[in-house]
Design a protein around this motif. Structure first.
Motif, PDB file in Angstrom:
ATOM      1  N   GLY A 192       0.839  -1.189   0.000  1.00  0.00           N
ATOM      2  CA  GLY A 192       0.000   0.000   0.000  1.00  0.00           C
ATOM      3  C   GLY A 192       0.872   1.236   0.000  1.00  0.00           C
ATOM      4  N   ARG A 193       0.221   2.385   0.028  1.00  0.00           N
ATOM      5  CA  ARG A 193       0.964   3.648  -0.035  1.00  0.00           C
ATOM      6  C   ARG A 193       0.176   4.740   0.669  1.00  0.00           C
ATOM      7  NH1 ARG A 193       2.700   5.499  -5.903  1.00  0.00           N
ATOM      8  NH2 ARG A 193       4.419   4.069  -5.413  1.00  0.00           N
ATOM      9  N   PHE A 194       0.918   5.630   1.337  1.00  0.00           N
ATOM     10  CA  PHE A 194       0.315   6.886   1.795  1.00  0.00           C
ATOM     11  C   PHE A 194       1.298   8.011   1.500  1.00  0.00           C
ATOM     12  CE2 PHE A 194       2.566   5.245   5.485  1.00  0.00           C
ATOM     13  CZ  PHE A 194       3.155   6.367   6.067  1.00  0.00           C
ATOM     14  N   PHE A 195       0.796   9.230   1.522  1.00  0.00           N
ATOM     15  CA  PHE A 195       1.592  10.391   1.116  1.00  0.00           C
ATOM     16  C   PHE A 195       1.929  11.250   2.336  1.00  0.00           C
ATOM     17  CE2 PHE A 195      -1.032   9.058  -2.415  1.00  0.00           C
ATOM     18  CZ  PHE A 195      -0.134   8.997  -3.457  1.00  0.00           C
ATOM     19  N   VAL A 196       2.955  12.064   2.171  1.00  0.00           N
ATOM     20  CA  VAL A 196       3.428  12.931   3.250  1.00  0.00           C
ATOM     21  C   VAL A 196       3.441  14.372   2.763  1.00  0.00           C
ATOM     22  CG1 VAL A 196       5.297  13.406   4.877  1.00  0.00           C
ATOM     23  CG2 VAL A 196       4.873  11.062   4.115  1.00  0.00           C
ATOM     24  N   VAL A 197       2.940  15.264   3.587  1.00  0.00           N
ATOM     25  CA  VAL A 197       2.960  16.685   3.255  1.00  0.00           C
ATOM     26  C   VAL A 197       3.260  17.462   4.524  1.00  0.00           C
ATOM     27  CG1 VAL A 197       0.465  16.970   3.640  1.00  0.00           C
ATOM     28  CG2 VAL A 197       1.683  18.555   2.136  1.00  0.00           C
ATOM     29  N   SER A 198       4.026  18.534   4.402  1.00  0.00           N
ATOM     30  CA  SER A 198       4.410  19.339   5.561  1.00  0.00           C
ATOM     31  C   SER A 198       3.822  20.735   5.427  1.00  0.00           C
ATOM     32  CB  SER A 198       5.939  19.427   5.666  1.00  0.00           C
ATOM     33  OG  SER A 198       6.322  20.290   6.714  1.00  0.00           O
TER      34      SER A 198
END
Length: 729
Positions: free
Chosen positions: A675-681
């Motif tokens: 699976g995959r998840f995204f990262v944002v700051s």
């Protein structure tokens, strides 16, 4: 003196090229077509009444739909011979047939009077009795006649419904040889009243139905590719009886457009489809093109179930099936409609055409397009003078446009002839426009045809195809000229040229220019949802909120989709708050992973040894290779991923950081899930800070994951680590 339509519109020009009469006589070597008749006069809407006469009785013997060939002779063919003294009876029976069902009772009374006056007293007595019997027979048969009328009405309704149903069934048909629609189309068409002919014609033309072998089941293909000639003539004759030109004051055109490098850039590796590089190669249409189509069509065919555009493409039939979904801004959303006129049929012909393109030989492609528009005009003859063609100068469209501008009603052959009151010299095309393709983009774009050559081409074609002069209602020349050929670099320029030449109004120009600006400046919300771009989606929704009311159907649907998808996109992102200045790394400790497909697919697992792997990388294809964002950071096996801070993965503006998750059940097991998840700051109230425990949705490892259907969930804790990175704890 008749008044011409004054303001800039197609009406003035069409009026000059159409006759003042509505009747027409059309002849061919095989057929004779008489004046178009209303639905009530069409043979399919009448009952043929056959009368048998004898010395003592007159009976109604037949009730049937009459055909156009038999209506004139049905009396003589279906009525038995009578004695000379009863000639008046026979003549009266013929008059009854022409008068229709509503006049049969009165006709029976007239029969009695005529028979009595022409025979001897004895014969008159017999005739009088026959007349009374006829009156009683017709009186008692009134319910039968009414039922017969309802039966014909039902047959007409059922004919339309059956044609529509058969057309839908074509999608389940493997190939044309299995087509039931092809077998019954010509016959059922003759049972349709005029208004139904126009509805069915439009539905067959724009329904986007394809058989399982990829062949099109549309009107043009059925009539000109699949039908025998006799059936083709039947369908065309019925269309010519039913259609009539729209009122001159009704603005609107039938828009025929090429696809690649005209609606959007073609971008295959060999540049067979097209070579324009003036716009994005991600499937987006050129700015303003969908609105220009809408303004040009102007609801001309709206009364037939919805207006639509026509694609005139060199692609072979088996390669056009996907165009309906690809061009939803042209087809519409609620009820997609579009007609597609493809290139040459057959795999071998497609291969030869591809070879011709690679060698620069486009003549055959252009000839096929000219032939297609001639076929299409035969199916829609009432729109002669209202067809427009838009293409590009990358392949054969320029030469084809020149030839199309020279086509007239007489180019369609004797069967069309003077149908619907059109003069033989009425041009088929109102105008043609060619898009100037850019073969190399840059600070100084390189065009396929140099601007000086384009100007020379414009002057040459306009000299050959003279502009149409407009008139005031008093017959005096207004000084306005409807130029019929245009060259344009973008659709804003084309709209300005069309308004300057009088083909569209200023308010239509304003609508096209506004749409062009939106398409250039506002993001594609659907693409942002597809790529799970959280920052872009939030900004895009905010920008579109002020413009969505003037957007087209597809843009409004995209806005609604973006609003519905936003929460799902947020769940697929780990939102990190900006850490303290002393932070040198951010540790992401996974506490648990669960997959929806199977309750055993989780980490950690109490019974099975589960290996968990995490990898942080940039999935943005636009990121520059060789920079720090192209690296991959992996966890150390215990579910902890340490990211140095500040990190190019998270902080870089053009990067799209994602963490790929892989869980393997048991040593050496093939049972693994990803699976995959995204990262944002960014600093938002919900962003994760030091010590935060968050749940993030997992989506598939795809460039376009389905955010509405996540495949699992990961729980992790965020830790800001000061000083140099510590060893694993």
């Amino acid at each position: 003196m008749e008044s011409f339509f004054l303001l800039p519109s197609v009406g003035t020009w069409l009026h000059a090229h159409s006759s003042c009469t509505s009747s027409a006589s059309v002849r061919s070597s095989e057929s004779h077509i008489t004046e178009p008749r209303p639905a009530s006069d069409h043979p399919s809407c009448q009952l043929s009444l056959s009368v048998r006469s004898s010395q003592s009785h007159v009976l109604v013997t037949e009730l049937r739909p009459a055909s156009s060939e038999s209506s004139a002779t049905s009396s003589s063919s279906s009525t038995r011979a009578v004695a000379p003294a009863e000639e008046d009876t026979e003549a009266e029976g013929q008059r009854q047939q022409q008068m229709g069902i509503s006049g049969t009772l009165a006709a029976g009374q007239q029969h009695q009077q005529h028979a009595s006056s022409s025979m001897s007293n004895a014969a008159a007595t017999v005739a009088s009795e026959a007349g009374r019997q006829q009156q009683r027979s017709l009186t008692t048969s009134k319910p039968v006649l009414a039922a017969g009328q309802q039966s014909v009405s039902r047959e007409i309704s059922e004919a339309e419904a059956k044609l529509m149903a058969l057309h839908k069934l074509e999608a389940k048909t493997y190939q044309r040889s299995d087509s039931r629609l092809l077998v019954e189309l010509a016959t059922l068409f003759e049972f349709l009243p005029d208004d139904a002919v126009l509805r069915v014609r439009a539905e067959l033309d724009s329904g986007l139905i394809f058989r399982q072998d990829g062949s099109a089941a549309d009107l043009r293909a059925l009539v000109f590719d699949d039908m025998k000639r006799a059936d083709r003539l039947k369908v065309l004759r019925r269309i010519y009886h039913a259609c009539s030109p729209p009122p001159a004051e009704h603005r609107g055109f039938v828009v025929l457009s090429d696809v690649d490098d005209t609606l959007l850039p073609g971008h295959d590796a060999l540049k067979i489809s097209g070579s324009d590089r003036s716009w994005h190669l991600d499937g987006r249409l050129y700015p303003g093109v969908s609105r220009l189509h809408r303004e040009l069509r102007n609801g001309l065919r709206e009364s037939c179930g919805g207006d639509y555009s026509v694609l005139l493409t060199a692609r072979p039939p088996f390669l056009v099936q996907s165009l309906g979904k690809k061009l939803r801004r042209i087809t519409g959303v609620q009820k997609p409609r579009m007609s597609i006129l493809p290139g040459a049929e057959g795999t071998w012909k497609a291969v030869k055409n591809a070879w011709r393109v690679l060698t620069g030989d486009y003549n055959q492609l252009g000839e096929t397009k000219v032939e297609r528009i001639k076929e299409y005009a035969q199916l829609f003859p009432e729109f002669a003078g209202r067809f427009v063609f838009i293409g590009d100068d990358g392949q054969a469209d320029l030469k084809a446009a020149e030839e199309m501008l020279g086509l007239t009603v007489s180019s369609l052959g004797p069967l069309v002839g003077n149908t619907a009151g059109l003069k033989a010299d009425t041009p088929l095309l109102a105008f043609a426009a060619i898009h100037a393709t850019v073969v190399q983009q840059g600070s100084c774009p390189t065009f396929a045809l140099h601007p000086r050559e384009r100007l020379a081409t414009i002057n040459r074609i306009r000299q050959q195809r003279r502009a149409v002069k407009t008139c005031h209602s008093n017959g005096q020349a207004s000084g306005l000229s409807y130029h019929r050929f245009f060259y344009f670099e973008d659709y804003a320029e084309l709209a300005k040229n069309l308004e300057g030449a009088g083909w569209i109004y200023s308010e239509q120009l304003d609508a096209i220019l506004a749409a062009h600006k939106r398409d250039c400046t506002l993001p594609d919300l659907t693409a942002l949802v597809d790529t799970c771009d959280l920052k872009g989606l939030r900004k895009g929704i905010n920008d579109w909120s002020e413009n969505v009311n003037v957007g087209d159907e597809t843009e409004q649907e995209a806005f609604e989709l973006a609003g519905a998808a936003l929460a799902h996109v947020v769940r697929a992102h780990l939102q990190l708050a900006v850490p303290l200045a002393s932070t040198t790394s951010i540790a992401l400790q996974v506490l648990g992973v669960r997959f929806h497909a199977d309750s055993n697919l989780k980490w950690p697992h109490k019974e099975l040894a589960t290996t968990l792997r995490l990898a942080l990388h940039d999935v943005n294809s636009r990121a520059k290779s060789g920079s720090s964002v192209s690296q991959v950071i992996e966890c150390n096996g215990n579910g902890k991923l340490r990211v140095p801070w500040p990190s190019g993965f998270v902080c870089r503006g053009d990067a799209k950081p994602a963490i790929d998750v892989k869980a393997i059940l048991g040593p050496g097991s093939n049972n693994e899930v990803t699976g995959r998840f995204f990262v944002v700051s960014w600093d938002t109230p919900g962003a994760a800070r030091h010590g935060s425990v968050v749940d993030v949705a997992l989506v598939t490892q795809s460039d376009t994951p389905d955010v509405f259907n996540d495949i699992g969930e990961v729980t992790l804790q965020v830790v800001w680590e000061p000083g140099p990175p510590q060893g694993d704890r």
